[in-house]
Write an enzyme that holds these catalytic residues in place. Structure first.
Site, mmCIF file in Angstrom:
data_model
loop_
_atom_site.group_PDB
_atom_site.id
_atom_site.type_symbol
_atom_site.label_atom_id
_atom_site.label_comp_id
_atom_site.label_asym_id
_atom_site.label_seq_id
_atom_site.Cartn_x
_atom_site.Cartn_y
_atom_site.Cartn_z
ATOM 1 N N ALA A 1 83.857 30.875 -64.298
ATOM 2 C CA ALA A 1 82.720 30.299 -63.590
ATOM 3 C C ALA A 1 81.448 30.312 -64.443
ATOM 4 O O ALA A 1 81.419 30.823 -65.567
ATOM 5 C CB ALA A 1 82.501 31.040 -62.272
ATOM 6 N N HIS A 2 80.388 29.772 -63.868
ATOM 7 C CA HIS A 2 79.104 29.607 -64.549
ATOM 8 C C HIS A 2 78.520 30.960 -64.965
ATOM 9 O O HIS A 2 78.500 31.914 -64.200
ATOM 10 C CB HIS A 2 78.118 28.865 -63.655
ATOM 11 N N GLY A 3 78.033 30.999 -66.196
ATOM 12 C CA GLY A 3 77.325 32.170 -66.684
ATOM 13 C C GLY A 3 78.196 33.353 -67.057
ATOM 14 O O GLY A 3 77.680 34.428 -67.378
ATOM 15 N N VAL A 4 79.506 33.195 -67.022
ATOM 16 C CA VAL A 4 80.410 34.293 -67.398
ATOM 17 C C VAL A 4 80.331 34.527 -68.900
ATOM 18 O O VAL A 4 80.231 33.585 -69.688
ATOM 19 C CB VAL A 4 81.852 33.979 -66.966
ATOM 20 N N SER B 1 78.613 34.879 -63.589
ATOM 21 C CA SER B 1 77.790 35.902 -64.238
ATOM 22 C C SER B 1 78.517 37.224 -64.473
ATOM 23 O O SER B 1 77.878 38.228 -64.784
ATOM 24 C CB SER B 1 76.496 36.159 -63.452
#
Length: 339
Positions: free
Chosen positions: A235-238, A255
């Site tokens: 997912a986003h920001g991982v 994240s």
């Protein structure tokens, strides 16, 4: 290829006839004359004795092998390298196919290969010897390094950066919008623009139909040497560290930080905004709702130390019996109290 040549190229000590012709590498149960196999797992001891292979890769300590042997301290790694020696060396010719679309301002290395129906957007850069197979889409100002192999139907969105020697299997999507929405007063949701970037470092391989999302701000990053299986969601920001292994159907929420050398087995789920410490191993179908210390081994959902989970799982099947015993004890205590 002569067995003696194989031994030299694989840096193995040979035992037996070096003039044997080896035509391919095969599994221990299937191998026959002219074929090379390997033995690395004791569970295949019976197959070891029955094998019809002409030669076998094995550790120095393994005995009772009924054929010629290539001795090595790392049989599985040597097996992988042997497969590489027999792999099909074909690669498409360099150049831009007449049915490809390369927009003005894009830079394609002269020795790169751009297949049919590929789209390369404005300002994108394609590195030396990189291969883009058919129907790949490369967005505006994306950068792809040298010696990458991008298979069919891959989508590399705008401003994504890939390092060198990256392999993307069919259907991978890098840089799709992260799952971000802000709740309005009336209960509806407003999309949060996802304008961050995705960076995939050197020597990463990503399996078929896996997705790596971009964040609203900052970046999603996959560290060098990491290997991601099919059908994984990042997912986003991982932040995924170096030499991480993510098996099939792993899901990592936004994240989260996955530190170096972590192994997440199939269908592991990771909650967002936590850290999984360096060297952690999570067994299949583990659900991780909290940060995990470096070097841990966790199992179950919610995740607990694997040793504790194994003890607990041994009790699960006895729960109906234990419930009956407990009910009987409660009844007897009640009877004693009435006396």
């Amino acid at each position: 290829m002569k067995l003696s040549e194989l031994a030299a190229r694989l840096d193995c000590v040979i035992e037996g006839d070096g003039d044997i012709d080896i035509t391919r590498v095969a599994a221990i149960d299937d191998a026959g004359p002219g074929e090379l196999t390997f033995f690395a797992n004791p569970k295949y001891a019976d197959a070891l004795r029955r094998t019809r292979a002409s030669a076998m890769i094995a550790r120095p300590s393994v005995s009772g092998i009924p054929c010629a042997v290539l001795r090595t301290g790392e049989p599985y790694l040597t097996f992988a390298r042997a497969l590489g020696l027999f792999a099909d060396p074909w690669r498409p010719a360099p150049g831009i196919h007449r049915l490809a679309v390369v927009e003005p301002g894009a830079v394609v290395a002269p020795d790169a290969t751009i297949g049919p129906f590929v789209f390369v957007g404005e300002g994108a850069r394609i590195g030396a010897r990189t291969v883009l197979h058919s129907h790949v889409s490369v967005g505006r100002f994306a950068e792809i390094g040298a010696d990458c192999l991008i298979h069919a139907q891959v989508s590399i969105r705008e401003r994504v950066t890939l390092g060198d020697r990256v392999v993307l299997q069919d259907g991978v999507v890098i840089g799709a919008d992260g799952y971000g929405f802000a709740r309005r007063r009336d209960g509806s949701h407003e999309k949060i623009p996802q304008i961050g970037r995705v960076v995939v470092e050197d020597d990463v391989e990503i399996g078929a139909n896996t997705t790596v999302d971009r964040p609203a701000v900052g970046e999603t990053r996959i560290g060098a040497g990491s290997k991601i299986d099919n059908l994984v969601q990042v997912a986003h920001g991982v932040q995924v560290g170096k030499n991480v292994l993510l098996a099939a159907q792993v899901g990592v929420a936004g994240s989260a930080v996955i530190e170096d050398q972590v192994i997440l087995a199939g269908q592991v789920g990771v909650v967002g905004h936590l850290t999984i410490g360096k060297g952690t191993v999570a067994t299949a179908q583990t659900g991780i709702p909290h940060s995990v210390d470096p070097g841990s081994s966790v199992s179950g959902s919610p995740a607990i130390p694997t040793r504790d989970w194994l003890k607990a799982s041994a009790v699960f099947r006895r729960l109906p019996e234990l419930r009956r015993v407990l009910s009987d004890l409660e009844r007897r205590v009640t009877e004693l109290e009435k006396e």
